[in-house]
Motif scaffolding. Sequence first.
Motif, mmCIF file in Angstrom:
data_model
loop_
_atom_site.group_PDB
_atom_site.id
_atom_site.type_symbol
_atom_site.label_atom_id
_atom_site.label_comp_id
_atom_site.label_asym_id
_atom_site.label_seq_id
_atom_site.Cartn_x
_atom_site.Cartn_y
_atom_site.Cartn_z
ATOM 1 N N THR A 151 71.213 -13.838 32.539
ATOM 2 C CA THR A 151 72.438 -14.105 31.785
ATOM 3 C C THR A 151 72.112 -14.551 30.368
ATOM 4 O OG1 THR A 151 73.550 -14.767 33.835
ATOM 5 C CG2 THR A 151 74.620 -15.369 31.777
ATOM 6 N N GLU A 152 71.152 -15.462 30.235
ATOM 7 C CA GLU A 152 70.762 -15.933 28.910
ATOM 8 C C GLU A 152 70.181 -14.804 28.059
ATOM 9 O OE1 GLU A 152 69.816 -20.662 29.498
ATOM 10 O OE2 GLU A 152 68.178 -19.253 29.884
ATOM 11 N N THR A 153 69.409 -13.917 28.689
ATOM 12 C CA THR A 153 68.850 -12.783 27.958
ATOM 13 C C THR A 153 69.949 -11.844 27.478
ATOM 14 O OG1 THR A 153 66.782 -12.881 29.218
ATOM 15 C CG2 THR A 153 67.302 -10.800 28.123
ATOM 16 N N GLU A 154 70.901 -11.553 28.357
ATOM 17 C CA GLU A 154 71.995 -10.638 27.992
ATOM 18 C C GLU A 154 72.873 -11.222 26.896
ATOM 19 O OE1 GLU A 154 75.778 -8.538 30.244
ATOM 20 O OE2 GLU A 154 73.852 -8.706 31.298
ATOM 21 N N MET A 155 73.105 -12.528 26.950
ATOM 22 C CA MET A 155 73.956 -13.179 25.954
ATOM 23 C C MET A 155 73.182 -13.569 24.694
ATOM 24 S SD MET A 155 76.212 -15.746 28.358
ATOM 25 C CE MET A 155 77.020 -16.469 26.909
ATOM 26 N N ASN A 156 71.841 -13.578 24.799
ATOM 27 C CA ASN A 156 70.990 -14.059 23.709
ATOM 28 C C ASN A 156 71.367 -15.493 23.341
ATOM 29 O OD1 ASN A 156 68.866 -13.856 21.887
ATOM 30 N ND2 ASN A 156 70.197 -13.120 20.225
ATOM 31 N N LYS A 157 71.621 -16.299 24.379
ATOM 32 C CA LYS A 157 72.006 -17.697 24.211
ATOM 33 C C LYS A 157 71.273 -18.549 25.236
ATOM 34 C CE LYS A 157 75.585 -17.189 21.267
ATOM 35 N NZ LYS A 157 75.703 -17.860 19.950
ATOM 36 N N THR A 158 71.030 -19.798 24.887
ATOM 37 C CA THR A 158 70.568 -20.781 25.867
ATOM 38 C C THR A 158 71.801 -21.493 26.419
ATOM 39 O OG1 THR A 158 68.466 -21.111 24.736
ATOM 40 C CG2 THR A 158 69.173 -22.836 26.255
ATOM 41 N N LEU A 159 71.966 -21.464 27.732
ATOM 42 C CA LEU A 159 73.168 -22.005 28.363
ATOM 43 C C LEU A 159 72.928 -23.424 28.883
ATOM 44 C CD1 LEU A 159 74.198 -18.882 30.481
ATOM 45 C CD2 LEU A 159 75.154 -19.589 28.276
ATOM 46 N N THR A 160 73.989 -24.192 28.893
ATOM 47 C CA THR A 160 73.988 -25.464 29.632
ATOM 48 C C THR A 160 74.326 -25.135 31.074
ATOM 49 O OG1 THR A 160 74.730 -26.684 27.681
ATOM 50 C CG2 THR A 160 75.032 -27.745 29.830
ATOM 51 N N ILE A 161 73.457 -25.502 32.003
ATOM 52 C CA ILE A 161 73.634 -25.133 33.408
ATOM 53 C C ILE A 161 74.106 -26.347 34.193
ATOM 54 C CG2 ILE A 161 72.577 -24.058 35.410
ATOM 55 C CD1 ILE A 161 72.575 -22.326 32.877
ATOM 56 N N VAL A 162 75.245 -26.181 34.863
ATOM 57 C CA VAL A 162 75.868 -27.265 35.630
ATOM 58 C C VAL A 162 75.992 -26.824 37.078
ATOM 59 C CG1 VAL A 162 77.844 -28.805 35.829
ATOM 60 C CG2 VAL A 162 77.203 -27.905 33.577
ATOM 61 N N ALA A 163 75.488 -27.619 37.998
ATOM 62 C CA ALA A 163 75.553 -27.295 39.427
ATOM 63 C C ALA A 163 76.569 -28.179 40.127
ATOM 64 C CB ALA A 163 74.185 -27.469 40.076
ATOM 65 N N THR A 164 77.262 -27.594 41.093
ATOM 66 C CA THR A 164 78.181 -28.350 41.934
ATOM 67 C C THR A 164 78.149 -27.745 43.337
ATOM 68 O OG1 THR A 164 80.425 -29.286 42.025
ATOM 69 C CG2 THR A 164 80.246 -26.955 41.443
ATOM 70 N N GLY A 165 78.902 -28.326 44.252
ATOM 71 C CA GLY A 165 78.925 -27.818 45.625
ATOM 72 C C GLY A 165 78.018 -28.613 46.546
ATOM 73 N N GLY A 166 78.220 -28.430 47.835
ATOM 74 C CA GLY A 166 77.588 -29.268 48.843
ATOM 75 C C GLY A 166 76.073 -29.272 48.830
ATOM 76 N N LEU A 167 75.442 -28.136 48.515
ATOM 77 C CA LEU A 167 73.981 -28.058 48.585
ATOM 78 C C LEU A 167 73.317 -28.168 47.217
ATOM 79 C CD1 LEU A 167 73.554 -25.320 51.322
ATOM 80 C CD2 LEU A 167 72.843 -27.696 51.474
ATOM 81 N N SER A 168 74.070 -28.516 46.204
ATOM 82 C CA SER A 168 73.479 -28.612 44.870
ATOM 83 C C SER A 168 72.379 -29.675 44.827
ATOM 84 C CB SER A 168 74.554 -28.912 43.828
ATOM 85 O OG SER A 168 75.270 -30.093 44.153
ATOM 86 N N ALA A 169 72.559 -30.773 45.554
ATOM 87 C CA ALA A 169 71.554 -31.847 45.538
ATOM 88 C C ALA A 169 70.230 -31.387 46.140
ATOM 89 C CB ALA A 169 72.072 -33.064 46.292
ATOM 90 N N VAL A 170 70.281 -30.441 47.088
ATOM 91 C CA VAL A 170 69.057 -29.914 47.694
ATOM 92 C C VAL A 170 68.350 -28.951 46.747
ATOM 93 C CG1 VAL A 170 68.133 -28.526 49.596
ATOM 94 C CG2 VAL A 170 69.958 -30.177 50.034
ATOM 95 N N MET A 171 69.134 -28.110 46.062
ATOM 96 C CA MET A 171 68.557 -27.020 45.295
ATOM 97 C C MET A 171 68.122 -27.410 43.888
ATOM 98 S SD MET A 171 68.462 -24.522 47.352
ATOM 99 C CE MET A 171 68.120 -23.183 46.202
ATOM 100 N N VAL A 172 68.844 -28.306 43.259
ATOM 101 C CA VAL A 172 68.600 -28.591 41.839
ATOM 102 C C VAL A 172 67.181 -29.093 41.561
ATOM 103 C CG1 VAL A 172 69.247 -30.141 39.948
ATOM 104 C CG2 VAL A 172 71.010 -28.877 41.199
#
Length: 254
Positions: free
Chosen positions: A208-229
């Motif tokens: 996504t960042e490559t296609e947009m040529n932008k650095t994104l702020t990434i925000v995680a939510t949802g039940g398993l976000s604490a496991v994956m982040v």
Amino acid sequence: MLLAIDIGNTNIVFGIYEDEQCISDWRIQTDQLKTADEYEVIFRSLLSAGKICRTEISGIILSSVVPTLLHPFREMLSGLFEKASINFVTPDIYDKLPVKVLNPFEIGTDLVANATAAYQKYGNNTMVIDFGTALTFTTIGNNSEILGVAIAPGLRTAVGALAGKTAQLPQIHLAPPPSVLGENTIHAIQSGIIFGYTGLVDSIVDRTETEMNKTLTIVATGGLSAVMVPLSKKVEIVEPMLTLDGLMQINSFL
């Protein structure tokens, strides 16, 4: 006080907001067969246990990706909170929001709520990754536009499909295994799902960042976000209450 409700495919999450702060929240299992009366018993019991006076709730905002539960909830909420105004998140209200929804009938209301909260907190060029029944990536570009969404099966959905379609593989607890080299069946599945999805997440962000040529702020939510982040190289922020926060903010624009 405001009651914000998000009806998802697996869980119904709801919380009480006072002065734009969530003071109590609950998570119950989604059951499409439950009636309005049954949900009323659950809500009445949980609010009572949380010492929330129903008469102090002046507004309700609801998002649902389960159409069959809209009528039971409308009936339940109207009876339980007779004096509260009730707003439903639908495409009809999107033109009042700070984010621009380019395809209003092609995006879930929960994702719009996520995007609204993320934009209000972090601005343009933000991606929300929601680790729910589906794993969703919602990207907000320049000019507050929701540019698009990527969707994959959620982690629990993948594990359920694996267990349901194979004769010898069990349901497992989703946690990082001690090694990518699984030495038993449980660790093998955990390795494939947890580390495999970590790669999926980071790859989608990179593309996504490559296609947009932008650095994104990434925000995680949802039940398993604490496991994956902690495993991801790309995710920066965890917002467990992002969807409800978004619903609260949407209500303020109506």
